[in-house]
Write a protein that holds these residues in place. Structure first.
Motif, PDB file in Angstrom:
ATOM      1  N   LEU A  72      -3.511   4.968  47.147  1.00 54.20           N
ATOM      2  CA  LEU A  72      -3.589   6.356  46.466  1.00 54.20           C
ATOM      3  C   LEU A  72      -4.421   6.238  45.280  1.00 54.20           C
ATOM      4  N   CYS A  73      -4.202   5.333  44.681  1.00 58.12           N
ATOM      5  CA  CYS A  73      -4.996   5.025  43.188  1.00 58.12           C
ATOM      6  C   CYS A  73      -6.230   4.192  43.170  1.00 58.12           C
ATOM      7  N   ARG A  74      -6.824   4.084  44.377  1.00 56.16           N
ATOM      8  CA  ARG A  74      -8.101   3.312  44.627  1.00 56.16           C
ATOM      9  C   ARG A  74      -9.219   3.674  43.671  1.00 56.16           C
ATOM     10  N   GLU A  75      -9.319   5.034  43.326  1.00 56.38           N
ATOM     11  CA  GLU A  75     -10.505   5.448  42.372  1.00 56.38           C
ATOM     12  C   GLU A  75     -10.124   5.061  41.060  1.00 56.38           C
ATOM     13  N   ASP A  76      -8.893   5.384  40.833  1.00 50.16           N
ATOM     14  CA  ASP A  76      -8.520   4.833  39.387  1.00 50.16           C
ATOM     15  C   ASP A  76      -8.661   3.355  39.054  1.00 50.16           C
ATOM     16  N   TYR A  77      -8.169   2.396  39.880  1.00 49.85           N
ATOM     17  CA  TYR A  77      -8.397   1.169  39.920  1.00 49.85           C
ATOM     18  C   TYR A  77      -9.596   0.789  39.725  1.00 49.85           C
ATOM     19  N   ALA A  78     -10.575   1.343  40.781  1.00 55.26           N
ATOM     20  CA  ALA A  78     -12.229   0.897  40.507  1.00 55.26           C
ATOM     21  C   ALA A  78     -12.520   1.541  39.039  1.00 55.26           C
ATOM     22  N   VAL A  79     -12.288   2.333  38.703  1.00 57.03           N
ATOM     23  CA  VAL A  79     -12.651   2.659  37.164  1.00 57.03           C
ATOM     24  C   VAL A  79     -12.142   1.709  35.968  1.00 57.03           C
TER      25      VAL A  79
END
Length: 485
Positions: free
Chosen positions: A313-320
């Motif tokens: 669910l938070c993969r984009e936030d973890y990538a940032v």
């Protein structure tokens, strides 16, 4: 007669018109009387206290108590008496106010001690500071997550307590676990200030937002961690304190750096989450046995579908933020869903193992299996259709699974006496079956051997424990058993 009636009908209109024309006059009269009243107050006050002569009349007027009148207007009184001067009496809507009363109120208002005002302001500053730091410590410690850790540790303590639960020991164990968990979470945020500042989910935490300094957070984490470990060492035992200290080191100094290095950090974090119930068991019993592994195993396998759903669910936030999560190397999400499904299946036999090892009754085996099937169903749905909706459904199912599993484990647990009886029964049956060959060699018939086995099992059978309703409203406490005669 008609003329009189016509005049009487015209009089209200004339009175109404006159009232309308009188409104500007009344307002002008009100302003004039207010000015004269303020100037007289200034003159009267300057004779008594010269320091007040420099103040504006409007400020002096604000310091006077206003009596309750219904929209009255100010009016000067022309009547004078002996010993009084013109202006000693002022009318406010028909209510007379003497200068002596005004001066008395003014002197009482001016007599407020400045030290009292300073103490009041300093007390308010102290309260505001306490609220500020309390909120910062709450967020820095991740209080909700720490309370979940405390719940698992408390469940382990109850499971390892045997027949009687030491309430004081349980409270001390929970308090020490809370302190150590707060310290670990605080150090985690200290090491991830830059990463948290880049993520929307974490940028408003105390350290990235600048509400708390880094040295302050380090001092807070160190003091709380040492206090929690010392409390466990003094009130529980050194085994529990060692498990708490090792879990703190593993979370803050191994798991936290691995989040930016390798996706294996999720499995290391699952080990960290599985230690608190083991800590509670060790604090209650002073040892770690095979029976103590049921709840840690459930927590280990439960965390993987829980965090896989969160990472998806938070993969984009973890990538940032620069975190190397497992879902970032899996664009399709298939491997992420497969890991979640596999660990949900691992939850299925735990209820049977708890029953087979004599920890719980057979009802828990059924309930645990149904729970594991429910969370496995959401994992299957996520594996077949990898969408945000299905990932969130699996995440919510994991939030429901853990408290229900722990509640059932404590409700259906067996006391030490019941466990001991079941073990004795199984040992005697094994001994009876193993001695079958000896009986045959001695020339006994098979019927005689079966009768001996039945008599041995019947003599070893114990009386049933008291119903669980007898210990309500605390179903997690052990049910008392009959004393064997």
């Amino acid at each position: 007669m008609r003329q009189c009636l016509s005049k009487s009908k015209e009089r209200p209109k004339e009175a109404e018109c006159s009232n309308i024309h009188c409104i500007p006059k009344l307002s002008a009269m009100w302003r004039n009387s207010l000015r004269s009243f303020s100037s007289k107050l200034l003159a009267a006050s300057s004779t008594k206290s010269p320091s007040l002569s420099n103040k504006q009349p409007s400020l002096l007027l604000l310091r006077i108590y206003s009596p309750r009148v219904n929209y009255g207007f100010f009016e000067r009184s022309n009547s004078t008496s002996a010993g009084s001067t013109a202006g000693d009496t002022v009318k406010l809507g028909g209510i007379q106010i003497q200068d002596d009363r005004l001066r008395a109120f003014e002197s009482s208002a001016a007599a407020v001690d400045p030290s009292y005002l300073a103490a009041f302001s300093s007390a308010k500053e102290v309260v505001d500071m306490a609220k500020h730091y309390g909120q910062c410590y709450w967020e820095l410690s991740k209080a909700k997550l720490s309370m979940l850790v405390v719940a698992t540790s408390g469940a382990g303590y109850v499971l390892g307590s045997g027949n009687a639960v030491d309430i004081a020991g349980l409270c001390c164990t929970c308090a020490g676990t809370m302190m150590v968990a707060a310290a670990a979470n605080s150090l985690n945020q200290v090491f991830e200030i830059r990463n948290d500042a880049l993520m929307k989910r974490t940028m408003r935490r105390p350290l990235p937002s600048g509400r708390l300094s880094k040295p302050h957070a380090v001092i807070w984490a160190s003091s709380v961690g040492l206090a929690g470990t010392a409390l466990l060492a003094c009130q529980a035992n050194m085994l529990a304190a060692g498990l708490a200290a090792s879990n703190l080191v593993l979370y803050a100094f191994v798991y936290t750096p691995l989040k930016q290095i390798h996706p294996i950090n999720t499995w290391v974090g699952a080990v960290v989450g599985a230690i608190p119930p083991l800590l509670g068991w060790a604090a209650a019993s002073g040892q770690v046995s095979l029976n103590a592994m049921i709840l840690p195993a459930a927590l280990y396998f439960w965390q993987l579908p829980h965090f896989m759903a969160l990472a998806y669910l938070c993969r984009e936030d973890y990538a940032v933020g620069g975190f190397r999560m497992f879902s970032l190397a899996d664009p399709s999400g298939q491997r992420t869903a497969l890991v979640a499904l596999r660990n949900c299946i691992y939850l299925l036999p735990l209820g049977y193992l708890a029953y087979d090892w004599g920890i719980t009754s057979g009802w828990f085996c059924l309930e645990s299996t149904l729970l594991a099937l429910a969370i496995s169903g959401t994992a299957v749905s996520f594996y077949l259709n990898r969408t945000t909706k299905n990932a969130r459904r699996m995440f919510h199912a994991s939030l429901l699974y853990l408290p229900v599993f722990m509640s059932g484990l404590m409700f259906h647990r067996l006391s030490d006496n019941t466990q001991r009886v079941s073990l004795e029964n199984s040992d005697k049956v094994i001994e009876s079956s193993s001695s079958l060959g000896t009986y045959l060699r001695e020339g006994e018939t098979i019927d005689e051997q079966q009768n001996k086995v039945k008599r041995a099992c019947a003599s070893a059978q114990a009386r049933p424990p008291v119903a669980f309703a007898s210990v309500a409203p605390f179903p997690f406490l052990p049910a008392p058993a009959y004393v064997s005669s």
